[in-house]
Design an enzyme around this catalytic site. Structure first.
Site, mmCIF file in Angstrom:
data_model
loop_
_atom_site.group_PDB
_atom_site.id
_atom_site.type_symbol
_atom_site.label_atom_id
_atom_site.label_comp_id
_atom_site.label_asym_id
_atom_site.label_seq_id
_atom_site.Cartn_x
_atom_site.Cartn_y
_atom_site.Cartn_z
ATOM 1 N N LYS A 1 65.589 -111.745 79.705
ATOM 2 C CA LYS A 1 65.495 -112.335 81.025
ATOM 3 C C LYS A 1 65.692 -113.832 80.984
ATOM 4 O O LYS A 1 65.517 -114.476 79.949
ATOM 5 C CB LYS A 1 64.216 -111.918 81.737
ATOM 6 N N GLU B 1 57.770 -99.209 73.267
ATOM 7 C CA GLU B 1 56.804 -100.264 72.897
ATOM 8 C C GLU B 1 55.563 -100.209 73.786
ATOM 9 O O GLU B 1 55.554 -99.532 74.814
ATOM 10 C CB GLU B 1 57.457 -101.645 72.994
HETATM 11 N N1 PSU Z 1 60.124 -109.297 77.976
HETATM 12 C C1 PSU Z 1 59.855 -108.552 79.073
HETATM 13 N N2 PSU Z 1 58.721 -107.803 79.108
HETATM 14 C C2 PSU Z 1 57.863 -107.753 78.053
HETATM 15 C C3 PSU Z 1 58.191 -108.519 76.895
HETATM 16 C C4 PSU Z 1 59.313 -109.270 76.897
HETATM 17 O O1 PSU Z 1 60.607 -108.579 80.014
HETATM 18 O O2 PSU Z 1 56.839 -107.059 78.122
HETATM 19 C C5 PSU Z 1 57.321 -108.421 75.678
HETATM 20 C C6 PSU Z 1 57.992 -107.498 74.654
HETATM 21 O O3 PSU Z 1 56.994 -106.723 74.011
HETATM 22 C C7 PSU Z 1 58.596 -108.490 73.673
HETATM 23 C C8 PSU Z 1 57.596 -109.600 73.696
HETATM 24 O O4 PSU Z 1 58.781 -107.958 72.387
HETATM 25 O O5 PSU Z 1 57.197 -109.700 75.071
HETATM 26 C C9 PSU Z 1 58.178 -110.909 73.195
HETATM 27 O O6 PSU Z 1 57.152 -111.849 73.086
HETATM 28 P P1 PSU Z 1 57.417 -113.246 72.329
HETATM 29 O O7 PSU Z 1 58.420 -113.948 73.209
HETATM 30 O O8 PSU Z 1 56.077 -113.909 72.319
HETATM 31 O O9 PSU Z 1 57.928 -112.902 70.978
#
Ligand code: PSU
Ligand code: MN
Length: 301
Positions: free
Chosen positions: A158, A24
């Site tokens: 996390k 990603e």
């Molecule tokens: N968790 C992490 N690092 C990240 C992300 C999540 O530890 O960089 C990023 C990932 O790309 C994940 C996104 O898909 O955040 C999720 O965002 P949201 O909670 O807004 O859907």
């Protein structure tokens, strides 16, 4: 309109049934600071190759959804202002307006799945937020994983999120969850979230993907790998920092798609960079294990 641009290397690898690992790009634009973001993005390409697989980092460059971006694209994502964090609902708009965006786990899974890629390494996936009863905030990552038929290797979710409820949601969506050679679900910065999970080896994970193919089930599989011990953070200390970061987010009224990047940045500052060190160690480890599972899937009959 051609929506998906697959690089020549990836196209060939798909045709030749070589192992490919999708990666990603939100971690590049919103997850890690410069220059760590660029260095890690390039390093994990090497790690995947060292295990005999082909890396496919996914992002949107000038309105083109690209599967397999090069160093120049990575440099842009790592340094430019205004890169759009693109979850699935943002995708049509980012493409239509010809913008440049990084893909979340949801959008990366969607694009990988469209291209025929079956394995994906990331740091952390999104989930159910702790404030869910008030905010209704559940990451689209969960919903998209339910039908993108991919094996996602991450270090767990996390504890900025509601971990038990996220695991419940995976059950609801029919997404199998396993611990990689552990019976404790990992907590991203920490090796143990305190929740039990079934253990799996890489050969079993590859074999599980083949079984799923026979069953024609479209759910993804989530393999959670503990952060390497030497980079793990003390769980009690981390917990107090997370609570402070969540409090700070509330005070500053951060909501919606900004909340995850805000929390990551605040935790980085409050741990004096230790969280970034852990994040780097675990993403490298996840890339390696995803490549090994992919190799086992394509090289065993
Ligand atoms: N968790 C992490 N690092 C990240 C992300 C999540 O530890 O960089 C990023 C990932 O790309 C994940 C996104 O898909 O955040 C999720 O965002 P949201 O909670 O807004 O859907
Ligand atoms: Mn959200």
């Amino acid at each position: 309109m051609k929506t998906l641009q697959v690089s020549n290397e990836i196209r060939e690898a798909i045709i030749e049934q070589k192992p490919i690992v999708a990666l990603e790009s939100t971690i590049i634009s919103h997850g890690l600071p410069y220059p760590d973001n660029k260095e890690v993005a390039l390093r994990i390409h090497d790690i995947v190759r060292e295990e005999g697989a082909v890396p496919a980092t996914i992002a949107i460059i000038n309105g083109q959804l690209k599967v397999g971006i090069d160093e120049e694209d990575i440099e842009r994502l790592a340094t430019e202002e205004g890169i759009v964090k693109t979850s699935l609902r943002d995708l049509p708009g980012v493409l239509t307006k010809r913008r440049t965006g990084s893909t979340t786990v949801a959008t990366t899974s969607y694009a990988a799945s469209q291209a025929g890629i079956r394995f994906f390494a990331t740091g952390g996936i999104g989930g159910v937020h702790r404030e869910f009863p008030n905010s209704m905030d559940v990451s689209n990552d969960l919903i998209t994983l339910a039908n993108s038929n991919i094996c996602v290797v991450s270090a767990g979710i996390k504890s900025i999120l509601d971990v038990p409820n996220t695991l419940e949601m995976f059950e609801t969506l029919g997404v199998p969850v396993y611990g990689y050679e552990t019976t404790r679900y990992p907590g991203f910065y920490t090796t143990d979230s305190g929740i039990n999970v079934e253990s799996i080896t890489k050969e079993e994970a590859a074999s599980l993907m083949r079984t799923k193919d026979h069953l024609t089930l479209d759910q993804s599989v989530h393999i959670a790998v503990p952060v390497p011990e030497e980079a793990a953070i003390d769980p009690d200390w981390m917990q107090s920092i997370i609570l402070e970061a969540l409090e700070e987010a509330k005070k500053q009224q951060i909501t919606g798609k900004d909340i995850t990047p805000f929390l990551l940045k605040t935790i980085h500052e409050k741990t004096n960079g230790q969280s970034v060190k852990a994040n780097i160690a675990l993403i490298k480890n996840n890339a390696k294990i995803a490549a090994q599972i992919a190799s086992s899937y394509y090289n065993t009959n």
